[in-house]
Enzyme design. Structure first.
Site, mmCIF file in Angstrom:
data_model
loop_
_atom_site.group_PDB
_atom_site.id
_atom_site.type_symbol
_atom_site.label_atom_id
_atom_site.label_comp_id
_atom_site.label_asym_id
_atom_site.label_seq_id
_atom_site.Cartn_x
_atom_site.Cartn_y
_atom_site.Cartn_z
ATOM 1 N N GLN A 39 -2.748 4.350 -3.343
ATOM 2 C CA GLN A 39 -4.192 4.138 -3.244
ATOM 3 C C GLN A 39 -4.765 4.639 -1.917
ATOM 4 O OE1 GLN A 39 -3.704 -0.242 -3.669
ATOM 5 N NE2 GLN A 39 -5.391 -0.372 -2.209
ATOM 6 N N SER A 44 -8.015 -6.933 6.941
ATOM 7 C CA SER A 44 -6.785 -6.649 7.691
ATOM 8 C C SER A 44 -7.044 -5.550 8.707
ATOM 9 C CB SER A 44 -5.681 -6.210 6.729
ATOM 10 O OG SER A 44 -5.511 -7.176 5.729
ATOM 11 N N LYS A 54 -15.219 -8.950 -1.615
ATOM 12 C CA LYS A 54 -15.238 -8.000 -0.487
ATOM 13 C C LYS A 54 -15.027 -6.578 -1.008
ATOM 14 C CE LYS A 54 -14.100 -6.305 3.703
ATOM 15 N NZ LYS A 54 -12.960 -5.467 3.484
ATOM 16 N N ALA A 99 -0.928 -8.470 6.060
ATOM 17 C CA ALA A 99 -1.739 -8.698 7.268
ATOM 18 C C ALA A 99 -2.785 -9.758 6.908
ATOM 19 C CB ALA A 99 -2.364 -7.409 7.795
ATOM 20 N N LEU A 100 -2.259 -10.885 6.471
ATOM 21 C CA LEU A 100 -3.102 -11.902 5.828
ATOM 22 C C LEU A 100 -4.074 -12.567 6.802
ATOM 23 C CD1 LEU A 100 -0.397 -13.550 3.524
ATOM 24 C CD2 LEU A 100 -1.992 -11.687 2.990
ATOM 25 N N MET A 126 -2.245 -6.594 0.303
ATOM 26 C CA MET A 126 -1.488 -5.601 1.072
ATOM 27 C C MET A 126 -1.023 -6.217 2.393
ATOM 28 S SD MET A 126 -3.056 -1.929 0.150
ATOM 29 C CE MET A 126 -4.455 -1.950 1.250
ATOM 30 N N GLY A 131 -11.102 -10.634 -4.332
ATOM 31 C CA GLY A 131 -12.248 -10.929 -3.476
ATOM 32 C C GLY A 131 -13.424 -10.012 -3.782
ATOM 33 N N GLY A 134 -9.526 -14.732 4.455
ATOM 34 C CA GLY A 134 -10.045 -14.243 3.166
ATOM 35 C C GLY A 134 -8.957 -14.319 2.097
ATOM 36 N N HIS A 135 -7.763 -13.825 2.442
ATOM 37 C CA HIS A 135 -6.637 -13.901 1.504
ATOM 38 C C HIS A 135 -6.312 -15.369 1.199
ATOM 39 C CE1 HIS A 135 -5.558 -9.964 3.629
ATOM 40 N NE2 HIS A 135 -5.693 -9.597 2.363
HETATM 41 P P1 AMP Z 1 -6.150 -6.471 0.573
HETATM 42 O O1 AMP Z 1 -4.938 -7.106 1.190
HETATM 43 O O2 AMP Z 1 -7.134 -5.984 1.584
HETATM 44 O O3 AMP Z 1 -5.814 -5.472 -0.488
HETATM 45 O O4 AMP Z 1 -6.918 -7.646 -0.172
HETATM 46 C C1 AMP Z 1 -6.280 -8.455 -1.124
HETATM 47 C C2 AMP Z 1 -7.326 -9.296 -1.820
HETATM 48 O O5 AMP Z 1 -8.001 -10.099 -0.876
HETATM 49 C C3 AMP Z 1 -8.387 -8.432 -2.523
HETATM 50 O O6 AMP Z 1 -8.737 -9.034 -3.760
HETATM 51 C C4 AMP Z 1 -9.535 -8.493 -1.548
HETATM 52 O O7 AMP Z 1 -10.800 -8.310 -2.143
HETATM 53 C C5 AMP Z 1 -9.395 -9.902 -1.009
HETATM 54 N N1 AMP Z 1 -10.064 -10.012 0.296
HETATM 55 C C6 AMP Z 1 -9.901 -9.199 1.366
HETATM 56 N N2 AMP Z 1 -10.734 -9.562 2.359
HETATM 57 C C7 AMP Z 1 -11.450 -10.615 1.895
HETATM 58 C C8 AMP Z 1 -12.484 -11.433 2.443
HETATM 59 N N3 AMP Z 1 -12.955 -11.242 3.669
HETATM 60 N N4 AMP Z 1 -12.985 -12.422 1.675
HETATM 61 C C9 AMP Z 1 -12.529 -12.611 0.413
HETATM 62 N N5 AMP Z 1 -11.557 -11.892 -0.160
HETATM 63 C C10 AMP Z 1 -11.025 -10.899 0.566
#
Ligand code: AMP
Length: 283
Positions: free
Chosen positions: A61, A188, A151, A32-33, A30, A149, A36-37
């Protein structure tokens, strides 16, 4: 790096790679990388011929309008970061591109008990929205492997379940949680914390780490109570849940009989920012 906002451009570009038998790694986000991303991007790059990242703040969502409005959006910077990381294609569609029939058109999958607990319980409709968008994105990108992740551990479990149920031909790869030096899980949403809140936030991981240390030595209900008390001692926190659960069924456990599968999961508000984290207790 190619940058597309339409499904047609993305499909057309990738069809050539698919026809030539190239492997495609896919990282849905989503935006705001953060690091982790980028750990998912770098893993995908090392395991595939081509890496695709999507950035889409998926409205279906979000069970809370304000959370959707306030979700950080840093598209220009994200594109630079992805280019530097060696991502090959960025797919960043609009909401109407993804939901031409309106946002109520979604998947109604049965996740059994998986979405009745934790995030599913506290964010009604959340996983139906996640499953809908991930299913659509997988149908567009047709990746060999998709990276998620730990997470968002419950999300990962639900996506694995969906891929199995719908026979989607993709390998789901799970990646470890990337943390700040002080232990706070990267997110993010951390960007939205005030300086004072950011200083308090690492307490979440400190409690999880202590809980892990005590695991197996104290009965499960007692340990859970102890951890909830530690969180509630911090007046700035508002606890949604703290569960000790099974890493397959995600259901709460009451003893340590399958301890290798035991995890702790937490969701807590700090101001109006909702943070989640988890820890594997015996691995
Ligand atoms: P999001 O942009 O928050 O939807 O996350 C996109 C992907 O990055 C999802 O698979 C998350 O689980 C993963 N992700 C987010 N934060 C982390 C983190 N701190 N460590 C590992 N993966 C992450």
């Amino acid at each position: 790096m190619e940058e597309f906002s339409t499904i047609t451009e993305t499909r057309n570009y990738l069809s050539e790679f698919l026809a030539n038998g190239k492997s495609i790694g896919f990282v849905p986000t989503m935006g705001a990388l953060h690091a982790g991303h980028l750990s998912l991007i770098s893993r995908s790059k090392s395991e595939n011929d081509l890496t695709v990242c999507s950035i889409f703040v998926n409205p279906t969502q979000f069970n809370n309008k304000e959370d959707l409005q306030n979700y950080p959006r840093t598209m220009a910077r994200d594109a630079v970061v992805l280019r530097e990381a060696g991502c090959d294609l960025l797919f960043a569609p609009s909401a109407t591109e993804m939901y031409p029939e309106g946002e109520s058109a979604g998947l109604a999958l049965d996740f059994g008990k998986l979405d009745k607990v934790m995030e599913g319980k506290f964010r009604p409709g959340h996983f139906s929205g996640v499953a809908t968008i991930v299913d659509k994105l997988l149908a567009i990108v047709k990746p060999t492997r998709a990276y998620f992740g730990k997470k968002d551990f419950q999300q990962l479990t639900i996506i694995r379940h969906m891929v199995k149920t719908l026979d989607i031909p993709v390998e789901i790869v799970a990646s470890e949680i990337v943390r700040e030096p002080d232990g706070l899980a990267m997110s993010s949403r951390n960007m939205r914390l005030t300086i004072a809140e950011r200083n308090i936030a690492p307490k979440i991981y400190q409690v999880l780490a202590k809980l892990k240390e005590k695991s197996g030595k104290v009965p499960v209900p007692e340990l859970r109570e102890w951890a909830m008390k530690k969180i509630r001692e911090v007046p700035e926190f508002r606890l949604d849940y703290l569960e000790i659960g099974d890493n397959e069924s995600l259901q709460p456990v009451s003893n340590w009989s399958h301890k290798s599968r035991a995890m702790a999961f937490i969701a807590v508000f700090l101001g109006d920012v909702r943070l989640i984290d988890n820890i594997e207790l015996f691995l």
